[in-house]
Design a protein around this motif. Structure first.
Motif, PDB file in Angstrom:
ATOM      1  N   GLN A 193       0.824  -1.203   0.000  1.00  0.00           N
ATOM      2  CA  GLN A 193       0.000   0.000   0.000  1.00  0.00           C
ATOM      3  C   GLN A 193       0.865   1.262   0.000  1.00  0.00           C
ATOM      4  N   ALA A 194       0.421   2.267  -0.781  1.00  0.00           N
ATOM      5  CA  ALA A 194       0.992   3.621  -0.757  1.00  0.00           C
ATOM      6  C   ALA A 194       2.498   3.628  -0.984  1.00  0.00           C
ATOM      7  N   CYS A 195       2.962   2.819  -1.933  1.00  0.00           N
ATOM      8  CA  CYS A 195       4.374   2.827  -2.315  1.00  0.00           C
ATOM      9  C   CYS A 195       4.575   3.752  -3.512  1.00  0.00           C
ATOM     10  N   ARG A 196       5.837   4.103  -3.771  1.00  0.00           N
ATOM     11  CA  ARG A 196       6.221   4.899  -4.941  1.00  0.00           C
ATOM     12  C   ARG A 196       7.312   4.119  -5.665  1.00  0.00           C
ATOM     13  N   ILE A 197       6.998   3.649  -6.881  1.00  0.00           N
ATOM     14  CA  ILE A 197       7.891   2.715  -7.567  1.00  0.00           C
ATOM     15  C   ILE A 197       8.227   3.222  -8.967  1.00  0.00           C
ATOM     16  N   GLY A 198       9.522   3.170  -9.312  1.00  0.00           N
ATOM     17  CA  GLY A 198      10.004   3.473 -10.648  1.00  0.00           C
ATOM     18  C   GLY A 198      11.208   2.605 -10.946  1.00  0.00           C
ATOM     19  N   GLY A 199      11.776   2.734 -12.144  1.00  0.00           N
ATOM     20  CA  GLY A 199      12.941   1.930 -12.505  1.00  0.00           C
ATOM     21  C   GLY A 199      12.564   0.481 -12.746  1.00  0.00           C
ATOM     22  N   GLU A 200      13.503  -0.429 -12.484  1.00  0.00           N
ATOM     23  CA  GLU A 200      13.296  -1.846 -12.774  1.00  0.00           C
ATOM     24  C   GLU A 200      13.153  -2.661 -11.497  1.00  0.00           C
ATOM     25  N   VAL A 201      12.083  -3.438 -11.439  1.00  0.00           N
ATOM     26  CA  VAL A 201      11.806  -4.314 -10.292  1.00  0.00           C
ATOM     27  C   VAL A 201      11.444  -5.687 -10.842  1.00  0.00           C
ATOM     28  N   GLY A 202      12.055  -6.735 -10.269  1.00  0.00           N
ATOM     29  CA  GLY A 202      11.733  -8.081 -10.730  1.00  0.00           C
ATOM     30  C   GLY A 202      11.656  -9.073  -9.591  1.00  0.00           C
ATOM     31  N   GLU A 203      10.592  -9.836  -9.542  1.00  0.00           N
ATOM     32  CA  GLU A 203      10.409 -10.945  -8.593  1.00  0.00           C
ATOM     33  C   GLU A 203      10.779 -10.524  -7.169  1.00  0.00           C
ATOM     34  N   SER A 204      10.108  -9.498  -6.699  1.00  0.00           N
ATOM     35  CA  SER A 204      10.405  -8.957  -5.375  1.00  0.00           C
ATOM     36  C   SER A 204       9.121  -8.707  -4.602  1.00  0.00           C
ATOM     37  N   ILE A 205       9.277  -8.580  -3.283  1.00  0.00           N
ATOM     38  CA  ILE A 205       8.175  -8.229  -2.390  1.00  0.00           C
ATOM     39  C   ILE A 205       8.514  -6.896  -1.742  1.00  0.00           C
ATOM     40  N   ILE A 206       7.635  -5.921  -1.912  1.00  0.00           N
ATOM     41  CA  ILE A 206       7.826  -4.596  -1.325  1.00  0.00           C
ATOM     42  C   ILE A 206       6.636  -4.334  -0.410  1.00  0.00           C
ATOM     43  N   LEU A 207       6.903  -4.116   0.861  1.00  0.00           N
ATOM     44  CA  LEU A 207       5.822  -3.914   1.824  1.00  0.00           C
ATOM     45  C   LEU A 207       5.363  -2.455   1.837  1.00  0.00           C
ATOM     46  N   ASP A 208       4.347  -2.156   2.648  1.00  0.00           N
ATOM     47  CA  ASP A 208       3.638  -0.876   2.596  1.00  0.00           C
ATOM     48  C   ASP A 208       4.546   0.331   2.827  1.00  0.00           C
ATOM     49  N   TYR A 209       4.195   1.435   2.158  1.00  0.00           N
ATOM     50  CA  TYR A 209       4.779   2.768   2.393  1.00  0.00           C
ATOM     51  C   TYR A 209       6.267   2.852   2.059  1.00  0.00           C
ATOM     52  N   SER A 210       6.748   2.023   1.163  1.00  0.00           N
ATOM     53  CA  SER A 210       8.152   2.078   0.783  1.00  0.00           C
ATOM     54  C   SER A 210       8.316   2.727  -0.595  1.00  0.00           C
ATOM     55  N   ASN A 211       9.492   3.330  -0.799  1.00  0.00           N
ATOM     56  CA  ASN A 211       9.783   4.050  -2.032  1.00  0.00           C
ATOM     57  C   ASN A 211      10.992   3.462  -2.746  1.00  0.00           C
ATOM     58  N   LYS A 212      10.807   3.166  -4.023  1.00  0.00           N
ATOM     59  CA  LYS A 212      11.917   2.944  -4.950  1.00  0.00           C
ATOM     60  C   LYS A 212      11.472   3.633  -6.233  1.00  0.00           C
ATOM     61  N   HIS A 213      11.586   4.958  -6.232  1.00  0.00           N
ATOM     62  CA  HIS A 213      10.865   5.772  -7.208  1.00  0.00           C
ATOM     63  C   HIS A 213      11.735   6.193  -8.383  1.00  0.00           C
ATOM     64  N   HIS A 214      12.993   5.722  -8.440  1.00  0.00           N
ATOM     65  CA  HIS A 214      13.920   6.203  -9.461  1.00  0.00           C
ATOM     66  C   HIS A 214      14.561   5.030 -10.191  1.00  0.00           C
ATOM     67  N   GLU A 215      15.401   5.364 -11.149  1.00  0.00           N
ATOM     68  CA  GLU A 215      16.126   4.336 -11.890  1.00  0.00           C
ATOM     69  C   GLU A 215      17.011   3.509 -10.940  1.00  0.00           C
ATOM     70  N   GLY A 216      17.314   2.288 -11.357  1.00  0.00           N
ATOM     71  CA  GLY A 216      18.043   1.349 -10.522  1.00  0.00           C
ATOM     72  C   GLY A 216      17.297   0.027 -10.526  1.00  0.00           C
ATOM     73  N   PHE A 217      18.003  -1.058 -10.238  1.00  0.00           N
ATOM     74  CA  PHE A 217      17.415  -2.401 -10.317  1.00  0.00           C
ATOM     75  C   PHE A 217      17.225  -2.993  -8.933  1.00  0.00           C
ATOM     76  N   LEU A 218      16.025  -3.533  -8.699  1.00  0.00           N
ATOM     77  CA  LEU A 218      15.712  -4.287  -7.489  1.00  0.00           C
ATOM     78  C   LEU A 218      15.225  -5.659  -7.917  1.00  0.00           C
ATOM     79  N   GLY A 219      15.967  -6.710  -7.545  1.00  0.00           N
ATOM     80  CA  GLY A 219      15.594  -8.044  -8.002  1.00  0.00           C
ATOM     81  C   GLY A 219      15.682  -9.092  -6.919  1.00  0.00           C
ATOM     82  N   HIS A 220      14.710 -10.013  -6.913  1.00  0.00           N
ATOM     83  CA  HIS A 220      14.674 -11.149  -5.978  1.00  0.00           C
ATOM     84  C   HIS A 220      14.957 -10.684  -4.542  1.00  0.00           C
ATOM     85  N   SER A 221      14.294  -9.616  -4.142  1.00  0.00           N
ATOM     86  CA  SER A 221      14.548  -9.004  -2.836  1.00  0.00           C
ATOM     87  C   SER A 221      13.259  -8.831  -2.064  1.00  0.00           C
TER      88      SER A 221
END
Length: 347
Positions: A193-221
């Motif tokens: 809920q209420a996250c801010r997401i941008g860039g590349e994300v793959g096979e990950s779990i992001i819990l509430d109120y977290s931000n990854k709003h810019h370029e960069g890779f988040l994977g299997h995290s």
């Protein structure tokens, strides 16, 4: 299934790999699909009584405060035990796609709006059968968005906003109030809920109120709540030699059994601009990480220069951050954080 009448969530022993993510929440409250394991239990066994046990009294009180219908376990016989072994981060990530598909049938609220999608010419593009795309009527998807449901469903919850030049691949769940901007998100991902997401994300779990709003890779995290990941910060989720990834948490090494695993980032942690997170990095609760390359384990409340984040400053900053999303730190959460600080920093 109907014969299960008494269920125990047993959290008396937390295993390495889960500790950083369960400082202020139960493993049963980590959303690994559309639902959390606790919500899934309630949907599967609507008439069952759920009991809970934790080794820390303050944690037990906080959990029962959040879940008032759950009972404290005092030695009652039970039919089913939910324990941390099956909910380690790499297992949750591996099973996220299956959980999303399973939860579609369990989520009664989703079934109310599942058939209301109407895509007009000139709007976003669907690759695959539109019946596998479930968009809440209040969600907003801009032209130029491509949604691929050939490998699994995509669920876009209420008040989600997805702007142009975004690619989404199922299985994927996007939680209420989240904003997706210029992102590439591949299947097997759930976003809270209420996250801010941008860039590349793959096979990950992001819990509430977290931000990854810019370029960069988040994977299997697996990313906790109230985490902020700076621009161009990147996780490695594959070793150069394709070896099995091991993690280190509080001095204990744990084998994930997988060659694909990225990072664990605990609640209220901040990852600076351009930080490179090595394969299997574990950032515990309330850390501020700015070094150019991070690996291994970072203990709770670690500040920039290696000194601890002063507790009163942490609580002040956390309340300020939460107020931006119209949230408050509860008294029980603050007490849990104080107990953690006293245990891990002032020991």
């Amino acid at each position: 299934m109907s014969r299960v009448q008494r269920i125990l969530i047993d959290e008396r022993e937390i295993l390495p790999g889960l500790k950083a993510l369960t400082r202020v929440r139960s493993f049963s409250e980590i959303r690994d699909g559309i639902l959390t394991p606790l919500e899934r239990l309630r949907a599967q066994y609507p008439d069952g009584k759920i009991f809970y046990k934790h080794s820390i009294p303050e944690f037990e009180r906080s959990f029962l405060e959040r879940n008032p219908k759950i009972l404290i376990h005092e030695g009652q016989d039970v039919d089913l035990i939910l324990s941390p072994e099956e909910f380690l981060p790499w297992k949750l990530i591996e099973g996220t796609g299956r959980s999303i598909e399973q939860d579609i049938d369990l989520n009664k609220e989703l079934r109310k709006w599942i058939k209301k999608l109407k895509v007009k010419s000139g709007d976003f593009q669907i690759v695959g059968k539109s019946k596998h795309l479930h968009v809440h009527p209040s969600a907003s998807i801009f032209p130029g968005v491509v949604i691929d449901v050939t490998s699994g469903p995509v669920i876009v919850d209420k008040d989600v906003k997805i702007t142009s030049f975004t690619f989404l691949e199922g299985p994927l769940y996007i939680g209420p109030g989240t904003r997706i901007d210029n992102a590439r998100i591949t299947g097997g991902t759930t976003i809270g809920q209420a996250c801010r997401i941008g860039g590349e994300v793959g096979e990950s779990i992001i819990l509430d109120y977290s931000n990854k709003h810019h370029e960069g890779f988040l994977g299997h995290s697996l990313i906790g709540s109230w985490v902020n990941i700076g621009a161009l910060a990147t996780t490695s989720d594959l070793k150069n030699n394709y070896g099995v990834v091991k993690i280190l948490e509080e001095g204990i090494e744990c084998n994930t059994g997988s060659i694909k695993f990225g990072s664990i980032i605990g609640d209220f942690s901040k990852i600076g601009i351009g930080v490179m997170l090595n394969t299997g990095a574990v950032i515990d609760f309330g850390c501020n990480v700015v070094s150019s390359r991070i690996g291994g384990y970072i203990p709770p409340f670690s500040w920039v220069n290696g000194e601890p984040y002063i507790l009163d400053h942490f609580l002040r900053d956390s309340r300020k951050i939460m107020a931006r999303r119209n949230r408050e730190l509860s008294s029980s959460e603050a007490e849990l954080i104080r107990v953690l600080y006293e245990t891990k920093v002032r020991k």
